[in-house]
Design an enzyme around this catalytic site. Structure first.
Site, PDB file in Angstrom:
ATOM      1  N   ASN A  11      11.667  -4.101  -1.233  1.00  0.00           N
ATOM      2  CA  ASN A  11      11.406  -4.039  -2.674  1.00  0.00           C
ATOM      3  C   ASN A  11      12.769  -3.904  -3.347  1.00  0.00           C
ATOM      4  O   ASN A  11      13.338  -2.824  -3.385  1.00  0.00           O
ATOM      5  CB  ASN A  11      10.503  -2.835  -2.989  1.00  0.00           C
ATOM      6  N   LYS A  13      13.513  -4.077  -6.357  1.00  0.00           N
ATOM      7  CA  LYS A  13      13.460  -3.484  -7.701  1.00  0.00           C
ATOM      8  C   LYS A  13      14.336  -4.322  -8.655  1.00  0.00           C
ATOM      9  O   LYS A  13      14.418  -5.533  -8.487  1.00  0.00           O
ATOM     10  CB  LYS A  13      13.860  -2.010  -7.660  1.00  0.00           C
ATOM     11  N   HIS A  97       3.135   0.133  -8.219  1.00  0.00           N
ATOM     12  CA  HIS A  97       4.283   0.932  -7.780  1.00  0.00           C
ATOM     13  C   HIS A  97       4.420   2.152  -8.689  1.00  0.00           C
ATOM     14  O   HIS A  97       4.139   2.072  -9.895  1.00  0.00           O
ATOM     15  CB  HIS A  97       5.559   0.088  -7.816  1.00  0.00           C
ATOM     16  N   GLU A  99       6.845   3.455 -10.024  1.00  0.00           N
ATOM     17  CA  GLU A  99       7.718   3.237 -11.195  1.00  0.00           C
ATOM     18  C   GLU A  99       6.966   2.498 -12.305  1.00  0.00           C
ATOM     19  O   GLU A  99       7.216   2.735 -13.487  1.00  0.00           O
ATOM     20  CB  GLU A  99       8.994   2.492 -10.753  1.00  0.00           C
ATOM     21  N   GLU A 169       3.485   5.827  -0.726  1.00  0.00           N
ATOM     22  CA  GLU A 169       4.839   6.155  -1.163  1.00  0.00           C
ATOM     23  C   GLU A 169       4.838   7.461  -1.944  1.00  0.00           C
ATOM     24  O   GLU A 169       4.582   7.468  -3.158  1.00  0.00           O
ATOM     25  CB  GLU A 169       5.394   5.042  -2.063  1.00  0.00           C
ATOM     26  N   GLY A 175      13.735   6.840  -3.378  1.00  0.00           N
ATOM     27  CA  GLY A 175      15.094   6.774  -3.903  1.00  0.00           C
ATOM     28  C   GLY A 175      15.819   8.110  -3.909  1.00  0.00           C
ATOM     29  O   GLY A 175      16.870   8.246  -4.525  1.00  0.00           O
ATOM     30  N   SER A 214      12.555   6.223   0.893  1.00  0.00           N
ATOM     31  CA  SER A 214      13.781   6.523   1.642  1.00  0.00           C
ATOM     32  C   SER A 214      13.674   6.191   3.125  1.00  0.00           C
ATOM     33  O   SER A 214      14.243   6.884   3.972  1.00  0.00           O
ATOM     34  CB  SER A 214      14.196   7.982   1.442  1.00  0.00           C
TER      35      SER A 214
HETATM   36  P1  PGA Z   1      13.330   3.632  -1.524  1.00  0.00           P
HETATM   37  O1  PGA Z   1      12.197   2.902  -2.396  1.00  0.00           O
HETATM   38  O2  PGA Z   1      13.272   3.039  -0.132  1.00  0.00           O
HETATM   39  O3  PGA Z   1      14.615   3.317  -2.220  1.00  0.00           O
HETATM   40  O4  PGA Z   1      13.000   5.096  -1.527  1.00  0.00           O
HETATM   41  C1  PGA Z   1      10.941   2.583  -1.846  1.00  0.00           C
HETATM   42  C2  PGA Z   1      10.036   2.011  -2.912  1.00  0.00           C
HETATM   43  O5  PGA Z   1      10.040   2.526  -4.038  1.00  0.00           O
HETATM   44  O6  PGA Z   1       9.303   1.031  -2.666  1.00  0.00           O
END
Ligand code: PGA
Length: 253
Positions: A11, A13, A97, A99, A169, A175, A214
């Site tokens: 992903n 982003k 997601h 976000e 998640e 992140g 992460s």
């Molecule tokens: P990350 O993001 O691996 O940077 O924690 C995962 C995601 O939000 O899909």
């Protein structure tokens, strides 16, 4: 008994340029030959999907979008429709997601509509669920995840849900460098599978449930080694070819 194929999806982003994506994809294509059993995909920003398609066409790596509109076309300025993603060869689309839920106010009901819109366009939705730190500390992780999944099952029916992929998640792990422990993640993955099994044992058995938050080359093998973790949705570590390939290799078992 069915063997679920491991899936590792990147992903990206809102990261990348035409130049950086070209280099990243060249790196992935150069190393992907080692990854023989896991399925691999990258979810690109909409404006970089055409370049992604041009680069990955004919390789074993699939691609997808990060969101879609609930509408098929029309006066929805700024939105991207499922048929547009399909037109550019997308296989997957991430929906719900955290976000999008947090910064764009996406509700469980809207996410359920997006699940249907994705399937109507022939895309495989990667449905994201997960609790915030506050929700975990209040002891309502299972309630939150159940609510998020039940909304889609109620709207689409369990068989349609079985046509997608679920990504667990935990928001506090995204992140932040704070990964859920393999035990914490496995516990929620098993809960999700059990929740699906209440509607359909076969959908529950076949569902690919990815962990996200992460995940990186250091922790991927142990996470993906858990009984109910079928791969990963990778943010930060999907932006470097070597790191992403290392996670894919860990899923290759
Ligand atoms: P990350 O993001 O691996 O940077 O924690 C995962 C995601 O939000 O899909």
């Amino acid at each position: 008994f069915t063997m679920r194929q491991p899936l590792v999806a990147g992903n990206w982003k809102m990261n990348g340029s035409r130049a950086s994506v070209a280099a990243l994809l060249d790196g992935l294509k150069a190393g992907i030959g080692q990854v023989t059993t896991a399925e691999v995909a990258v979810c690109a920003p909409a404006i970089l999907i055409a370049d992604t398609q041009a680069s990955l066409q004919g390789s074993s790596i699939k691609w997808g979008g990060q969101d879609l509109s609930v509408h098929e076309s029309g006066a929805y300025t700024g939105e991207i429709a499922g048929p547009m993603l399909a037109d550019f060869g997308c296989h997957y689309v991430i929906i719900g997601h955290s976000e999008r839920r947090a910064y764009h106010g996406e509700s469980d009901a809207l996410v359920a509509e997006k699940f249907v819109a994705a399937r109507n366009a022939g895309l495989v939705p990667i449905l994201c669920v997960g609790e915030t730190l506050e929700e975990r500390e209040s002891g309502i992780t299972e309630q939150v995840v159940a609510r998020q999944i039940d909304a889609v099952v109620a709207h689409c029916g369990i068989d349609k849900v079985g046509e997608g992929v679920i990504a667990y998640e935990p928001v506090w792990a995204i992140g932040t460098g704070k990964t859920a422990t393999p035990e914490q993640a496995q516990e929620v993955h098993a809960f999700i599978r059990g929740r699906l099994a209440a509607s359909s044992a076969s959908v529950a058995e076949d569902m690919q449930i990815l962990y996200g938050g992460s995940m990186n080359p250091k922790n991927a093998a142990e996470l993906i080694g858990q009984a109910d973790i079928d791969g990963g949705l990778i943010g930060g570590a999907s932006l470097k070819a070597d790191d992403f390939l290392a996670v894919c290799s860990a899923a290759n078992g």
